[in-house]
Motif scaffolding. Sequence first.
Motif, short mmCIF file in Angstrom:
data_model
loop_
_atom_site.label_atom_id
_atom_site.label_comp_id
_atom_site.label_asym_id
_atom_site.label_seq_id
_atom_site.Cartn_x
_atom_site.Cartn_y
_atom_site.Cartn_z
N LYS A 132 -11.64 8.61 7.69
CA LYS A 132 -10.92 8.13 8.88
C LYS A 132 -9.73 9.03 9.16
O LYS A 132 -9.24 9.74 8.28
CB LYS A 132 -10.44 6.68 8.69
N VAL A 181 -9.64 15.50 -0.73
CA VAL A 181 -9.08 14.50 -1.66
C VAL A 181 -7.56 14.44 -1.52
O VAL A 181 -6.90 15.46 -1.32
CB VAL A 181 -9.46 14.88 -3.11
N SER A 225 -0.82 9.49 5.15
CA SER A 225 0.35 10.05 4.48
C SER A 225 0.20 11.56 4.28
O SER A 225 0.99 12.17 3.56
CB SER A 225 0.57 9.33 3.14
N VAL A 257 -12.09 14.90 -8.29
CA VAL A 257 -11.87 13.46 -8.45
C VAL A 257 -12.38 13.03 -9.82
O VAL A 257 -13.35 13.60 -10.33
CB VAL A 257 -12.56 12.61 -7.35
N PRO A 258 -11.74 12.02 -10.42
CA PRO A 258 -12.16 11.59 -11.74
C PRO A 258 -13.53 10.91 -11.69
O PRO A 258 -13.84 10.24 -10.71
CB PRO A 258 -11.07 10.60 -12.15
N THR A 317 0.84 9.65 -1.74
CA THR A 317 1.18 8.55 -0.83
C THR A 317 2.46 7.87 -1.30
O THR A 317 3.32 7.50 -0.48
CB THR A 317 0.00 7.55 -0.78
N ASP A 326 -15.31 5.52 -0.25
CA ASP A 326 -16.32 5.51 -1.31
C ASP A 326 -16.46 4.10 -1.89
O ASP A 326 -17.56 3.64 -2.19
CB ASP A 326 -15.95 6.49 -2.43
N ALA A 370 -5.69 13.25 0.84
CA ALA A 370 -5.50 13.96 2.10
C ALA A 370 -5.03 13.09 3.25
O ALA A 370 -4.72 13.58 4.32
CB ALA A 370 -6.83 14.61 2.48
N GLY A 371 -5.04 11.75 3.05
CA GLY A 371 -4.71 10.85 4.16
C GLY A 371 -5.93 10.51 4.99
O GLY A 371 -5.83 10.06 6.12
N MET A 372 -7.13 10.69 4.38
CA MET A 372 -8.38 10.40 5.11
C MET A 372 -9.17 9.27 4.47
O MET A 372 -10.35 9.07 4.77
CB MET A 372 -9.24 11.66 5.18
N ALA A 373 -8.52 8.53 3.57
CA ALA A 373 -9.12 7.35 2.92
C ALA A 373 -10.39 7.68 2.13
O ALA A 373 -11.31 6.87 2.05
CB ALA A 373 -9.41 6.24 3.94
N LYS A 421 -18.98 14.84 -2.95
CA LYS A 421 -17.66 14.72 -2.29
C LYS A 421 -17.49 15.80 -1.22
O LYS A 421 -17.53 16.99 -1.54
CB LYS A 421 -16.56 14.88 -3.36
N SER A 427 -11.05 5.11 -0.64
CA SER A 427 -11.32 3.79 -0.07
C SER A 427 -12.70 3.73 0.58
O SER A 427 -13.41 2.73 0.47
CB SER A 427 -10.28 3.44 1.00
N SER A 436 -11.26 5.13 -13.52
CA SER A 436 -10.21 5.11 -12.49
C SER A 436 -10.78 5.42 -11.11
O SER A 436 -10.09 5.26 -10.11
CB SER A 436 -9.10 6.12 -12.84
N ASN A 437 -12.03 5.89 -11.04
CA ASN A 437 -12.63 6.16 -9.73
C ASN A 437 -12.86 4.83 -9.00
O ASN A 437 -13.33 3.86 -9.59
CB ASN A 437 -13.95 6.91 -9.90
N LEU A 438 -12.52 4.81 -7.72
CA LEU A 438 -12.63 3.55 -6.97
C LEU A 438 -14.08 3.08 -6.84
O LEU A 438 -14.35 1.90 -6.65
CB LEU A 438 -11.99 3.69 -5.58
P1 ATP Z 1 -5.54 7.26 1.82
O1 ATP Z 1 -5.79 7.88 3.17
O2 ATP Z 1 -6.20 5.91 1.64
O3 ATP Z 1 -4.10 7.33 1.37
P2 ATP Z 1 -6.18 9.65 0.48
O4 ATP Z 1 -7.16 10.41 1.32
O5 ATP Z 1 -4.73 10.05 0.62
O6 ATP Z 1 -6.35 8.14 0.77
P3 ATP Z 1 -7.90 9.75 -1.79
O7 ATP Z 1 -8.78 10.90 -1.40
O8 ATP Z 1 -8.48 8.40 -1.69
O9 ATP Z 1 -6.51 9.80 -1.03
O10 ATP Z 1 -7.44 10.08 -3.28
C1 ATP Z 1 -6.27 9.61 -3.88
C2 ATP Z 1 -6.45 9.67 -5.41
O11 ATP Z 1 -7.37 8.63 -5.77
C3 ATP Z 1 -7.08 10.96 -5.92
O12 ATP Z 1 -6.10 11.85 -6.38
C4 ATP Z 1 -8.03 10.52 -7.02
O13 ATP Z 1 -7.53 10.80 -8.31
C5 ATP Z 1 -8.17 9.00 -6.90
N1 ATP Z 1 -9.58 8.57 -6.65
C6 ATP Z 1 -10.20 7.58 -7.27
N2 ATP Z 1 -11.46 7.43 -6.79
C7 ATP Z 1 -11.65 8.36 -5.87
C8 ATP Z 1 -12.76 8.72 -5.02
N3 ATP Z 1 -13.93 8.08 -5.08
N4 ATP Z 1 -12.57 9.71 -4.14
C9 ATP Z 1 -11.37 10.35 -4.07
N5 ATP Z 1 -10.31 10.08 -4.85
C10 ATP Z 1 -10.43 9.09 -5.74
#
Ligand code: ATP
Length: 286
Positions: A11, A95, A249, A60-61, A177, A105, A97-100, A91, A103, A65-67
């Motif tokens: 997103k 990662v 963020s 990503v882990p 974030t 996944d 990046a502010g693109m969820a 993937k 969430s 801890s992976n969602l």
């Molecule tokens: P948001 O926009 O919700 O803030 P984001 O894009 O900033 O999300 P994510 O890519 O979701 O951030 O990753 C944040 C952290 O979550 C990563 O550094 C990673 O260690 C952890 N993480 C856990 N599961 C996952 C996954 N399936 N994909 C990506 N990151 C994950």
Amino acid sequence: MQTITRKAYAKINLALDVVRRLENGYHEVRMIMQTVDLYDELTFQKTEGGISLTVDTTAVPADQSNLIYKAATLLLDSAGVTDGVSVHLQKNIPVAAGMAGGSTDAAATLLGLNELFGLHYTKEELKALGVKIGADVPYCIQGGTALAEGIGEILSPLPAPPAAHLLIAKPDIDVSTAFVYRNLHLEAVTKHPDIDGMIAALHAQDLKGITDRLGNVLETVTVPAYPVIAQIKEKMISHGAQGALMSGSGPTVFGIFEREEDAQGAAEEIRTQGLAGQVFVTVFGT
Ligand code: ATP
């Protein structure tokens, strides 16, 4: 059916406003969420027991801890499923990046396992489970265009914007974030995005009305700290973007273009000048 594959869409935030800080440390937000046609791919296979996960990148882990792991555990436990599942994640979404990315996944895991195990949870029930994993998970289950309020979990669907070309650029910096929200000084924010005006523009299918109202209060933290964000925005605008903004963020920046050639031209220059390592030309998703 023993194996299924699901796409997990990223997103962007066409607008992001923070209303206030809550007692529990969360923030009350008002955001316009938009799915983009950039996705991870998850493959789920039934096994005799336990949850296992493989990931095609070390970014990503692949542990608990992976969602994805958290979502699978939550769903299988709540439904009393004793079979197990192995999940493979391809993937593609940048990662942190502010693109969820995480969430979406988690959302794809709830949807995919609901189907694989024939659990018959409704989308509303999956959203209620999903919010325990993260505030953006309910939106990722719903997708499309939506107003997100509360901590991001109160959703009102909106009409999709008119078709346009999107350029997405993630600079090679890590922005947490937690850092962004910790350094947000709401009292000093003088310019809040016109979210109600953008909702009206979406209903009117007025692309200029939408791009004129792009706004993200979190830029007040990240733009001074990471000048590359402003440089990427300027590059997109100078190549004909109708508007450009940081998503969530950050640090990902997106630009909205009427002409695909302009988006490609900006992408080329952003790549060759080394402003961003991950660059995609795409469109809005549904
Ligand atoms: P948001 O926009 O919700 O803030 P984001 O894009 O900033 O999300 P994510 O890519 O979701 O951030 O990753 C944040 C952290 O979550 C990563 O550094 C990673 O260690 C952890 N993480 C856990 N599961 C996952 C996954 N399936 N994909 C990506 N990151 C994950």
